[in-house]
Design a protein around this motif. Sequence first.
Motif, PDB file in Angstrom:
ATOM      1  N   ARG A 157      37.473  27.248  36.946  1.00  0.00           N
ATOM      2  CA  ARG A 157      36.820  28.775  36.983  1.00  0.00           C
ATOM      3  C   ARG A 157      36.484  29.027  35.934  1.00  0.00           C
ATOM      4  O   ARG A 157      35.231  29.508  35.302  1.00  0.00           O
ATOM      5  CB  ARG A 157      36.681  28.881  38.472  1.00  0.00           C
ATOM      6  CG  ARG A 157      35.816  30.611  38.941  1.00  0.00           C
ATOM      7  CD  ARG A 157      36.672  31.100  39.954  1.00  0.00           C
ATOM      8  NE  ARG A 157      36.592  32.503  39.141  1.00  0.00           N
ATOM      9  CZ  ARG A 157      37.526  33.838  39.578  1.00  0.00           C
ATOM     10  NH1 ARG A 157      38.878  33.014  40.779  1.00  0.00           N
ATOM     11  NH2 ARG A 157      37.370  35.045  39.374  1.00  0.00           N
ATOM     12  N   HIS A 186      36.871  33.274  45.411  1.00  0.00           N
ATOM     13  CA  HIS A 186      37.558  33.456  44.437  1.00  0.00           C
ATOM     14  C   HIS A 186      38.366  35.023  43.971  1.00  0.00           C
ATOM     15  O   HIS A 186      39.280  34.750  43.577  1.00  0.00           O
ATOM     16  CB  HIS A 186      36.138  34.190  42.946  1.00  0.00           C
ATOM     17  CG  HIS A 186      35.492  33.390  42.888  1.00  0.00           C
ATOM     18  ND1 HIS A 186      35.293  32.065  42.269  1.00  0.00           N
ATOM     19  CD2 HIS A 186      33.834  33.631  42.661  1.00  0.00           C
ATOM     20  CE1 HIS A 186      34.516  31.534  42.257  1.00  0.00           C
ATOM     21  NE2 HIS A 186      33.078  32.491  42.292  1.00  0.00           N
ATOM     22  N   TYR A 234      41.012  27.354  39.412  1.00  0.00           N
ATOM     23  CA  TYR A 234      41.387  28.586  39.042  1.00  0.00           C
ATOM     24  C   TYR A 234      41.057  27.840  37.620  1.00  0.00           C
ATOM     25  O   TYR A 234      40.052  28.889  37.164  1.00  0.00           O
ATOM     26  CB  TYR A 234      42.542  29.380  39.226  1.00  0.00           C
ATOM     27  CG  TYR A 234      42.386  30.683  38.075  1.00  0.00           C
ATOM     28  CD1 TYR A 234      41.295  31.559  39.200  1.00  0.00           C
ATOM     29  CD2 TYR A 234      42.964  30.921  37.378  1.00  0.00           C
ATOM     30  CE1 TYR A 234      41.356  33.025  38.953  1.00  0.00           C
ATOM     31  CE2 TYR A 234      42.737  32.113  37.162  1.00  0.00           C
ATOM     32  CZ  TYR A 234      41.964  32.966  37.332  1.00  0.00           C
ATOM     33  OH  TYR A 234      42.034  34.483  36.724  1.00  0.00           O
ATOM     34  N   ARG A 283      34.341  24.097  42.698  1.00  0.00           N
ATOM     35  CA  ARG A 283      34.100  24.184  41.012  1.00  0.00           C
ATOM     36  C   ARG A 283      33.537  23.434  40.697  1.00  0.00           C
ATOM     37  O   ARG A 283      32.798  24.332  39.840  1.00  0.00           O
ATOM     38  CB  ARG A 283      35.681  24.625  40.650  1.00  0.00           C
ATOM     39  CG  ARG A 283      36.442  25.537  40.789  1.00  0.00           C
ATOM     40  CD  ARG A 283      35.490  27.309  40.984  1.00  0.00           C
ATOM     41  NE  ARG A 283      36.980  28.395  42.011  1.00  0.00           N
ATOM     42  CZ  ARG A 283      36.442  28.741  42.838  1.00  0.00           C
ATOM     43  NH1 ARG A 283      35.326  29.461  42.360  1.00  0.00           N
ATOM     44  NH2 ARG A 283      37.230  29.946  42.870  1.00  0.00           N
TER      45      ARG A 283
END
Length: 192
Positions: A63, A7, A60, A142
């Motif tokens: 997420r 992350h 991202y 993810r």
Amino acid sequence: MLLRFIHKLEENIVAFLLVAITLMVFMEVVMRFVFNSGVTWIQEATLYTSAWFVLFGASYGVRIGAHIGVDVLVKLLPDPLRRVAGLIAIALCFVYCALFLLGSWDYLELMYMIGIEMEDLPIPKWMALMIMPIGFVLLVIRFAELGWGILTGQKDGFHLADEGKESMHLAEELAKENANKDSSANNTGASK
């Protein structure tokens, strides 16, 4: 621990890529319009950096729930069916990622065998295109996280950005600010 590292690494890479794109474009604009010249490799570097940014950003976005989706019907479903719909969607996402992973791997293998370099930079093209499998592996991670969250009951599906709700929230805030300004103006006018 490993996911936390991924992350943080992902966030730092996305930030670095955004800064790199911005600086390269700024430098090209200054070179072109101030010095009436340019740097031949910046356009190609910006293009590939943008591809890296988009594919890191896609993972991202999954997420943090930043992707936009149409989930009006899914929200109407009862909780167990909403979770099933989420798992079906994740299965379809896995298929999508698998197709792109296989296709990008074949393409990279071909670029490696041929030995083509980028047009303006002395870098093998397969290196610049490595983001394709990397980006889709990150997406698989993810989606696996999201699927695990649904299976364990921690989540009930995709948490997509709700543009309508955000717009209504902004409209309400603006209406409150305008009402406060109007009441302040009326109070100031009444005191004169």
